[in-house]
Structures are given as C-alpha cells and as structure tokens.
Write a protein that holds these residues in place. Sequence first.
Motif, PDB file in Angstrom:
ATOM      1  N   ALA A  20       5.199   2.036   7.941  1.00 13.85           N
ATOM      2  CA  ALA A  20       5.572   3.120   7.034  1.00 13.85           C
ATOM      3  C   ALA A  20       6.307   4.245   7.745  1.00 13.85           C
ATOM      4  O   ALA A  20       7.082   4.990   7.117  1.00 13.85           O
ATOM      5  N   ALA A  21       6.097   4.402   9.034  1.00 19.06           N
ATOM      6  CA  ALA A  21       6.787   5.457   9.783  1.00 19.06           C
ATOM      7  C   ALA A  21       8.287   5.229   9.835  1.00 19.06           C
ATOM      8  O   ALA A  21       9.053   6.158  10.119  1.00 19.06           O
ATOM      9  N   ALA A  22       8.733   3.999   9.556  1.00 16.77           N
ATOM     10  CA  ALA A  22      10.167   3.682   9.593  1.00 16.77           C
ATOM     11  C   ALA A  22      10.870   4.007   8.280  1.00 16.77           C
ATOM     12  O   ALA A  22      12.093   3.824   8.172  1.00 16.77           O
ATOM     13  N   LEU A  23      10.153   4.461   7.258  1.00 10.72           N
ATOM     14  CA  LEU A  23      10.761   4.705   5.953  1.00 10.72           C
ATOM     15  C   LEU A  23      11.887   5.726   6.037  1.00 10.72           C
ATOM     16  O   LEU A  23      11.724   6.805   6.609  1.00 10.72           O
ATOM     17  N   HIS A  24      13.030   5.365   5.448  1.00 11.94           N
ATOM     18  CA  HIS A  24      14.150   6.309   5.363  1.00 11.94           C
ATOM     19  C   HIS A  24      15.128   5.804   4.310  1.00 11.94           C
ATOM     20  O   HIS A  24      15.209   4.606   4.033  1.00 11.94           O
ATOM     21  N   ARG A  25      15.848   6.753   3.693  1.00 15.73           N
ATOM     22  CA  ARG A  25      16.885   6.366   2.739  1.00 15.73           C
ATOM     23  C   ARG A  25      18.049   5.744   3.500  1.00 15.73           C
ATOM     24  O   ARG A  25      18.474   6.260   4.540  1.00 15.73           O
ATOM     25  N   ARG A  26      18.597   4.666   2.962  1.00 20.35           N
ATOM     26  CA  ARG A  26      19.681   3.955   3.612  1.00 20.35           C
ATOM     27  C   ARG A  26      20.438   3.167   2.555  1.00 20.35           C
ATOM     28  O   ARG A  26      19.983   3.038   1.403  1.00 20.35           O
ATOM     29  N   ASP A  27      21.579   2.627   2.926  1.00 20.53           N
ATOM     30  CA  ASP A  27      22.350   1.809   1.997  1.00 20.53           C
ATOM     31  C   ASP A  27      21.502   0.632   1.518  1.00 20.53           C
ATOM     32  O   ASP A  27      20.765   0.018   2.288  1.00 20.53           O
ATOM     33  N   HIS A  50       4.258   7.434  -4.722  1.00 21.01           N
ATOM     34  CA  HIS A  50       4.822   8.778  -4.725  1.00 21.01           C
ATOM     35  C   HIS A  50       5.004   9.327  -3.321  1.00 21.01           C
ATOM     36  O   HIS A  50       4.293   8.941  -2.382  1.00 21.01           O
ATOM     37  N   LYS A  51       5.872  10.292  -3.219  1.00 15.61           N
ATOM     38  CA  LYS A  51       6.061  11.025  -1.969  1.00 15.61           C
ATOM     39  C   LYS A  51       4.758  11.696  -1.530  1.00 15.61           C
ATOM     40  O   LYS A  51       4.367  11.628  -0.359  1.00 15.61           O
ATOM     41  N   HIS A  52       4.048  12.330  -2.495  1.00 10.00           N
ATOM     42  CA  HIS A  52       2.896  13.141  -2.128  1.00 10.00           C
ATOM     43  C   HIS A  52       1.644  12.324  -1.847  1.00 10.00           C
ATOM     44  O   HIS A  52       0.628  12.893  -1.418  1.00 10.00           O
ATOM     45  N   THR A  53       1.679  10.995  -2.056  1.00 12.63           N
ATOM     46  CA  THR A  53       0.480  10.190  -1.803  1.00 12.63           C
ATOM     47  C   THR A  53       0.497   9.519  -0.434  1.00 12.63           C
ATOM     48  O   THR A  53      -0.410   8.742  -0.120  1.00 12.63           O
ATOM     49  N   PHE A  54       1.503   9.810   0.379  1.00 12.70           N
ATOM     50  CA  PHE A  54       1.512   9.313   1.754  1.00 12.70           C
ATOM     51  C   PHE A  54       0.644  10.204   2.641  1.00 12.70           C
ATOM     52  O   PHE A  54       0.560  11.419   2.443  1.00 12.70           O
ATOM     53  N   ALA A  55       0.001   9.587   3.607  1.00  8.78           N
ATOM     54  CA  ALA A  55      -0.922  10.288   4.489  1.00  8.78           C
ATOM     55  C   ALA A  55      -0.183  11.284   5.381  1.00  8.78           C
ATOM     56  O   ALA A  55       1.031  11.163   5.595  1.00  8.78           O
ATOM     57  N   PRO A  56      -0.903  12.263   5.904  1.00  6.06           N
ATOM     58  CA  PRO A  56      -0.275  13.231   6.821  1.00  6.06           C
ATOM     59  C   PRO A  56       0.444  12.531   7.963  1.00  6.06           C
ATOM     60  O   PRO A  56      -0.047  11.552   8.528  1.00  6.06           O
ATOM     61  N   GLY A  57       1.643  13.041   8.273  1.00 11.98           N
ATOM     62  CA  GLY A  57       2.445  12.474   9.354  1.00 11.98           C
ATOM     63  C   GLY A  57       3.412  11.401   8.918  1.00 11.98           C
ATOM     64  O   GLY A  57       4.196  10.911   9.740  1.00 11.98           O
ATOM     65  N   LEU A  58       3.388  11.017   7.623  1.00  9.28           N
ATOM     66  CA  LEU A  58       4.311  10.015   7.092  1.00  9.28           C
ATOM     67  C   LEU A  58       5.167  10.636   5.996  1.00  9.28           C
ATOM     68  O   LEU A  58       4.672  11.425   5.188  1.00  9.28           O
ATOM     69  N   ASP A  59       6.428  10.276   5.969  1.00  5.19           N
ATOM     70  CA  ASP A  59       7.363  10.782   4.966  1.00  5.19           C
ATOM     71  C   ASP A  59       7.869   9.624   4.124  1.00  5.19           C
ATOM     72  O   ASP A  59       8.747   8.870   4.556  1.00  5.19           O
ATOM     73  N   GLY A  60       7.309   9.476   2.932  1.00  3.78           N
ATOM     74  CA  GLY A  60       7.781   8.466   2.005  1.00  3.78           C
ATOM     75  C   GLY A  60       8.484   9.102   0.822  1.00  3.78           C
ATOM     76  O   GLY A  60       8.805  10.290   0.833  1.00  3.78           O
ATOM     77  N   PHE A  61       8.703   8.316  -0.205  1.00  2.95           N
ATOM     78  CA  PHE A  61       9.466   8.761  -1.366  1.00  2.95           C
ATOM     79  C   PHE A  61       8.804   8.259  -2.639  1.00  2.95           C
ATOM     80  O   PHE A  61       8.017   7.308  -2.620  1.00  2.95           O
ATOM     81  N   ASP A  62       9.135   8.887  -3.762  1.00  2.00           N
ATOM     82  CA  ASP A  62       8.872   8.243  -5.041  1.00  2.00           C
ATOM     83  C   ASP A  62       9.759   7.007  -5.082  1.00  2.00           C
ATOM     84  O   ASP A  62      10.995   7.121  -5.082  1.00  2.00           O
ATOM     85  N   ALA A  63       9.148   5.832  -5.103  1.00  2.00           N
ATOM     86  CA  ALA A  63       9.943   4.623  -4.876  1.00  2.00           C
ATOM     87  C   ALA A  63       9.186   3.376  -5.283  1.00  2.00           C
ATOM     88  O   ALA A  63       7.966   3.377  -5.453  1.00  2.00           O
ATOM     89  N   LEU A  64       9.953   2.287  -5.413  1.00  2.00           N
ATOM     90  CA  LEU A  64       9.418   0.941  -5.528  1.00  2.00           C
ATOM     91  C   LEU A  64       9.323   0.368  -4.120  1.00  2.00           C
ATOM     92  O   LEU A  64      10.301   0.362  -3.368  1.00  2.00           O
ATOM     93  N   TYR A  65       8.135  -0.124  -3.783  1.00  2.00           N
ATOM     94  CA  TYR A  65       7.892  -0.749  -2.492  1.00  2.00           C
ATOM     95  C   TYR A  65       7.525  -2.215  -2.724  1.00  2.00           C
ATOM     96  O   TYR A  65       7.035  -2.580  -3.799  1.00  2.00           O
ATOM     97  N   GLY A  66       7.772  -3.046  -1.707  1.00  2.00           N
ATOM     98  CA  GLY A  66       7.525  -4.466  -1.899  1.00  2.00           C
ATOM     99  C   GLY A  66       7.117  -5.184  -0.635  1.00  2.00           C
ATOM    100  O   GLY A  66       7.385  -4.738   0.485  1.00  2.00           O
ATOM    101  N   PHE A  67       6.464  -6.336  -0.844  1.00  2.00           N
ATOM    102  CA  PHE A  67       5.963  -7.175   0.240  1.00  2.00           C
ATOM    103  C   PHE A  67       6.225  -8.634  -0.151  1.00  2.00           C
ATOM    104  O   PHE A  67       6.345  -8.957  -1.341  1.00  2.00           O
TER     105      PHE A  67
END
Length: 430
Positions: free
Chosen positions: A17-24, A285-302
């Motif tokens: 999750a620490a690798a999360l970032h907006r990208r093409d 959501h952005k606000h549901t990521f634990a301290p020290g992680l920066d996520g987004f309101d987004a669709l995630y997948g595995f």
Amino acid sequence: MPTHSAYRTTPWTREQAAALHRRDGVVTPVIYPPERKLDPELHIWDTWLVRDRNGEIADIGGYRAIVALTAPSGLLPGKRHDVATLRYFYSADGREWETGGRVFPETEPLGQRQWAGSTVRLEGESLVVYYTAAGDETHDELTYSQRIAAATGGRIHADDDGVHIEGPFTHETILRPDGERYETEQQSRGMIYTFRDPWYWEDDGEVYLLIEGNTPVPEGSDRCDGDPAQQEFNGNVGIAHSPTGDPTDFELMDPLVDAVCVNQELERPHLVTRDGRYYLFISSHKHTFAPGLDGFDALYGFVSDDLFGPYEPLNGDGLVVTNPENAPFQSYSWLAFGHDEEILVTSFFNYFDYDRPSLDDVGFLPEEEQFRRFGGTLAPTVRLRVDGTETEIVGELNHGHIPLPDEPLPERFDERIARLADEQARDRSY
C-alpha cells in the motif's frame, strides 16, 4: 465444506500500500453533471446489478435491472445514509433507466435502514435479496449495528409496463460477526466497525457470500509492530459458505484478504472471473487508510488463480480506478462486471466541483452548495483492459450506460468525452 480448509488469509501489506500513487491508466477524467439524473426525486448511490446465480446479468423479459440505495433528493446529501432505502430501476437498452419502486413494498425489512448487498434471481422468477440491516429497529435513536440479512419469497418479472419486484418477502438475519474471525461492534477500537455488503457467489457448485468485515486485533497484540494507532485499521474481505446450498444457510470461514495495519474499510467486495482467474474488487476511502499511508477514494483489486487465494494486488499496489487530483471525491462505490474482452466499472456520481482534502469539509459549505455539488446519480461507466495482474483504463461510456450482452463497445476511446466534444462543437456553430 469445500476442499479449501487449509487456505491462509492473504494480507494486503503496508509495503504494497505504501506504493500507491496516481499514474497513467488508473485515473478517470473529470465528471460533469448529466443532462438528466436517473431520477431527480431521489439521491441514488451504492448500486448493483440483478444477476442470475451463475453471476451473469439477469435478462428479465428483455430488461435488465439494478438495485440502489436511495433517499429523497430534498434531504441533505450527508444525511442520506440514515434513511437509506432499497429501490430498483430497469432499462431495455442499458442507457435510459426507469424507476421501478421500492424493493420491499409490502413488507418491512430488518434494521432501521438498509445498506448495500446483492440481488440474485434463482429459478424462474424467484428472487433473493441480500442486504445489510443497519441499526437496531428496536431502538428509537439511530444506532450503527450491522448484520447480514436475506429476503426470500419475492419474485421479479416483466410485462408491457416494465419490470416488477413483488412480495411478500420473508426477512431473516443470516449472519452476525463471530468475534473471532470477524470483529463485533463491542470489540471495535477505532473507526466504525463493519460487517456488511453481502455479495452472492457460486463457484464449482458451492454457494458463498462475500462480506466486508474487520479482523479482531486485541489490545496488546504484536500486529503492526504493536502500534495501537495502526491496529485500529483492520478491514477484511470475509467469506461464508452454505453447507447445504440453501441461499439462506451460511457458515463463516476465514477471511480471504485482510488489511490489518493498512485500511479499515474494504467495502462492497465482489468478484469477476477472467481467463480462469479470480479478480476480487473492493472500494475504499482516503480517510480509512492507516497512519503513514496515503491512499485515495478508489476501486482496488486483487487477483488469484483460486477463489481462496493467495491474492496478489493488481498493478502491484492494488489501485485500479481512482478520481483525478482536482476532483478526488467525484465518484465512489465502484462495481466491476465482465463485458466481452473488457471489465466495465459502474459507480455513483458523488461530490463534484470539490477539491478540498477531506469530505468532512462538505458540512462547512452552505446547504445550497452541498446540494449543488452532490451528483446523486449514476456516474460514467469506466472501461478496463485486464491482462493478468495488470489493468488499464481504456475509455469511458456515458452516465449509467451498462451495455447489453451483445452490444459492441464504441471504437472511440471515450464515448462520454466524444459526446461532450460534439455538443461543444454544435454550440460553437450557432
């Protein structure tokens, strides 16, 4: 019990999750309001398709149907979850939708209000509706307890007047958190706990429900290196199995994925199969990521080669679809489904013309601005190309466009942007 008793829950790790970032390939274009909302009298948000038990979109006499959480459009948008009611809508062409009405017109569902779930047509016209019973209906004040409910006995059918869902339904609680694999409200140590969003799935003749839950992390645990602030973020994707095949008889199993130390809410888990692989999607959501992680309101997948894992985050970190930086909350509650060689993703049009860092700030706006900036209808449908563990956005369809099974997708990269460009060109010609 299926032959997966030895599986291990897959962790979504902080390193991933620490690798999360907006990208093409993961960021959608800015959304603008449609010419007409699906129903101007309603706020419409979390939405799902009525499916057959094999997972395919149900053909109901030439129509398809969706179910959504709804509230009167005169209600302040931030209050809509307190009165959420299930309604259904139907379409013959997958573009123009008609309001059908309340899903439970003749019986009172469980809970003080109903949150998201799934709806499955069984044999003939028989219908089962899974939903989250939110709040204790025996209390006068609003509560936030959650349990999984099923409504059976109803039917869905079509005639010259459209699609109809009819009861009477029988409502029953079919699952509660066990306190061992799935946290109870009393065990919750931080943000609002979750035990909701049942999603029906059949696999190799077995019947399952996917569930959003939380993993209990007792005080003093060494998880998250013993950091109690991180331990409060303990979301998981749960699963329950029906030992009899009865669609109301389920037993909890170990979670498929957990996000302890990473994220509190893995909302609306659901599956799409492609080329023998299982693609597991959640919204968060952005606000549901634990301290020290920066996520987004987004669709995630595995993705996994087996329903029971192990699962690998798509694109390395799990990020599949997110909003642009200048409109970070424009859509939410994504739902993926297969169409031809692509995976399509629907969502609802959330807060637009709004780029503050938190949705908490919405409440500081004047009420007329809160209404103006809330979409409350279906968002444009996103087109995904999927190749193994990688995904890429390859276009968008119009608001609420859910193509028919044999409908070819436009060759143009983006149907919605092309339509807007055509309209602007016509305006300049006057």
